[in-house]
Motif scaffolding. Structure first.
Motif, short mmCIF file in Angstrom:
data_model
loop_
_atom_site.label_atom_id
_atom_site.label_comp_id
_atom_site.label_asym_id
_atom_site.label_seq_id
_atom_site.Cartn_x
_atom_site.Cartn_y
_atom_site.Cartn_z
N LEU A 245 0.80 -1.22 0.00
CA LEU A 245 0.00 0.00 0.00
C LEU A 245 0.83 1.27 0.00
CD1 LEU A 245 -2.68 -1.29 2.46
CD2 LEU A 245 -2.93 -0.97 0.02
N ILE B 81 1.62 -5.83 -6.54
CA ILE B 81 0.24 -5.48 -6.86
C ILE B 81 -0.44 -6.62 -7.64
CG2 ILE B 81 -1.23 -3.83 -8.04
CD1 ILE B 81 0.01 -2.56 -5.76
N CYS B 82 0.32 -7.31 -8.49
CA CYS B 82 -0.31 -8.35 -9.33
C CYS B 82 -1.02 -9.40 -8.49
CB CYS B 82 0.72 -9.00 -10.26
SG CYS B 82 1.38 -7.86 -11.46
N PHE C 207 -1.81 -9.13 -5.42
CA PHE C 207 -2.72 -8.40 -4.54
C PHE C 207 -4.07 -8.23 -5.22
CE2 PHE C 207 -4.21 -4.17 -2.98
CZ PHE C 207 -4.47 -4.55 -1.68
N PHE D 142 -17.48 -0.64 -13.48
CA PHE D 142 -16.49 -0.56 -12.40
C PHE D 142 -16.19 -1.91 -11.78
CE2 PHE D 142 -17.09 3.93 -12.67
CZ PHE D 142 -15.90 4.43 -12.19
N ARG D 143 -16.87 -2.98 -12.26
CA ARG D 143 -16.64 -4.29 -11.67
C ARG D 143 -15.26 -4.80 -12.02
NH1 ARG D 143 -22.51 -6.72 -12.90
NH2 ARG D 143 -23.53 -5.08 -11.71
N ALA E 181 -11.32 -5.06 -11.90
CA ALA E 181 -10.11 -4.31 -11.52
C ALA E 181 -10.39 -2.89 -11.00
CB ALA E 181 -9.14 -4.28 -12.68
N PRO E 182 -11.26 -2.09 -11.66
CA PRO E 182 -11.42 -0.72 -11.18
C PRO E 182 -11.85 -0.61 -9.73
CG PRO E 182 -12.40 -0.95 -13.34
CD PRO E 182 -12.00 -2.32 -12.92
N LEU F 150 -9.10 -1.48 -7.35
CA LEU F 150 -8.10 -0.41 -7.19
C LEU F 150 -8.63 0.68 -6.27
CD1 LEU F 150 -6.77 -0.17 -10.82
CD2 LEU F 150 -5.44 -0.68 -8.80
N ILE F 151 -9.92 1.01 -6.41
CA ILE F 151 -10.47 2.07 -5.57
C ILE F 151 -10.47 1.63 -4.11
CG2 ILE F 151 -12.58 3.37 -5.08
CD1 ILE F 151 -13.10 3.32 -8.13
N ALA G 264 -8.44 -0.49 -2.83
CA ALA G 264 -7.03 -0.46 -2.42
C ALA G 264 -6.63 0.97 -2.04
CB ALA G 264 -6.15 -0.99 -3.53
N GLY G 265 -7.15 1.94 -2.80
CA GLY G 265 -6.85 3.33 -2.50
C GLY G 265 -7.35 3.72 -1.12
N LEU G 266 -8.58 3.27 -0.79
CA LEU G 266 -9.14 3.58 0.52
C LEU G 266 -8.32 2.91 1.63
CD1 LEU G 266 -12.92 3.34 -0.34
CD2 LEU G 266 -11.51 5.37 -0.11
N ALA H 249 -5.18 2.19 1.42
CA ALA H 249 -3.91 2.92 1.52
C ALA H 249 -4.11 4.17 2.38
CB ALA H 249 -3.40 3.31 0.13
#
Lengths: 226, 192
Positions: B18, B24-25, B27, B166-167, B169-170, B173-174, B176-178, B180
């Motif tokens: 993070l 990441i792959c 993850f 958005f289903r 990967a997108p 990632l979002i 994951a952003g939260l 992080a």
């Protein structure tokens, strides 16, 4: 023998149809890590493209000599050699850039885009096609990194390629240049691009459907009127 | 005390996934179910600790004395590849279902940047042998923690009504952003 695609298509497929970042979701680590600014993204993509093109070339030349049991190990050694070259050249010629990218230059060795292309393409095709494929993937990678880096740089530090583009009144969003911003931006970008593609697909489908539907429907309408 | 700091810093503050974007792959790829994410984390941790030990020895006992530091990347990646092969054989022997669940992502630990990143950071930060060991264990713990939390969240996400585009990967990632963002809360804890 299956039909060969044209050479220009071999190059162009990496740009969008099989874009390594947006479509294949490969090479995420450098994509997310170095895109604090557009410049870093471009430099990273250039280094990656260099390694990708040369290792694709070498591997497609010797693809028939490598026994398949040890192919992955051989690919990695070839890739690591080119990465060492890039790293040493960058350290000598562009020390600032080299410092900014830090350990992510050596980490090109384990970029899945590169190993993925060797396994999926260079191991089965002739050198010319492999180099074109590698160039295409490299360009696609660059498009992704440059746009992601650009967006993060504009919102996160008000600049693009070092020049100020937003007025001072705009308070930079610190989060954009922090790790969390990278995940959020890329996620939103991918979702947005997906929805664009889907909308276009739906419109095409609707058009085709309308064309097919018109004849019987029109006939029925006319029949009713009659 | 110093060692505990290195451990905590690698596991929480500078979490490999993070904060450094390493690994990441898997993850994103293996975080569908907790039942495969956690073993994946453990396997990665195991490879990380071994890598920390072996690469430290190779760097300080072979590369430095013979002045061939430029062979760093080539030799490290070979060590990692060999270790992953070893772990793969062990898992195949011990647990067939787990072996099938991890599938393609097991050999891909080789190209998990977290492993090579660990080796590079050990050289970069000039850690001693014991420090490298703690760093390896900490990084592995951090990876396991991140991928397990992610898998837990994604199991719930399957039930959520997400816009179609958005289903996959997108949304991952979002999330994951939260995550992080949440992990940034640890940042004030230790300064390393």
């Amino acid at each position: 023998m299956k039909k060969q695609v044209s050479l220009s298509k071999e190059y162009a497929k990496g740009l969008w149809d099989q874009n390594p970042v947006f479509k294949q979701v490969l090479g995420m680590c450098p994509t997310l890590a170095v895109t604090v600014s557009a410049m870093n993204g471009i430099a990273m993509a250039l280094a990656t493209t260099f390694v990708l093109v040369f290792s694709s070339f070498i591997i497609s030349l010797i693809r028939k000599l490598i026994p398949s049991q040890v192919r992955i190990a051989s690919y990695i050694v070839i890739i690591a050699t080119f990465v060492t070259i890039v790293d040493l050249v960058m350290r000598a010629q562009f020390p600032d850039l080299s410092k900014a990218l830090g350990p992510y230059i050596p980490l090109i060795v384990v970029n899945c885009v590169i190993l993925g292309r060797q396994e999926a393409f260079a191991a089965k095709n002739n050198p010319l096609r492999s180099v074109l494929d590698a160039l295409g993937m490299g360009t696609g990678f660059m498009l992704a990194l440059a746009s992601l880096g650009g967006i993060r740089e504009i919102i996160g530090s008000r600049t693009l390629l070092g020049m100020q583009v937003l007025p001072d009144a705009f308070e930079p969003w610190l989060v954009m240049i922090l790790p969390a911003g990278a995940f959020l931006t890329l996620g939103l970008m991918m979702g947005f691009l997906n929805s664009l593609v889907e909308r276009r697909k739906r419109r095409d489908e609707a058009a085709v459907l309308a064309q097919h539907m018109r004849t019987p429907a029109a006939a029925m309408l006319e029949g009713q009127e009659g | 005390m110093e060692l505990i700091l290195i451990f905590l810093s690698a596991a929480l503050v500078n979490n490999f996934v993070l904060a450094y974007f390493l690994g990441i792959c898997p993850f994103i790829g293996v975080s569908n179910k907790l039942s495969s994410a956690f073993p994946m984390g453990l396997a990665t941790t195991f490879v990380m600790v071994l890598t920390a030990i072996v690469t430290w020895l190779i760097y300080h006992l072979i590369l430095v004395p013979y002045h061939v530091e430029y062979l760093e990347y080539v030799s490290f990646i070979l060590v990692v590849a060999a270790l992953v092969q070893f772990v793969e054989m062990v898992i195949k022997k011990v647990s067939q279902p787990l072996y099938r669940a991890l599938g393609i992502f097991l050999p891909l630990i080789t190209t998990n940047c977290a492993i090579l990143g660990l080796a590079l950071f050990i050289v970069l930060k000039d850690y001693s042998f014991v420090e490298s060991l703690f760093f390896g264990v900490g990084a592995g713990t951090g990876f396991t923690l991140a991928i397990s939390i992610m898998a837990g969240i994604r199991e719930e996400l399957d039930l959520a009504d997400i816009p179609k585009s958005f289903r996959g990967a997108p949304i991952t990632l979002i999330v994951a952003g939260l995550l992080a963002l949440a992990f940034m809360g640890f940042a004030g804890m230790i300064t390393v």
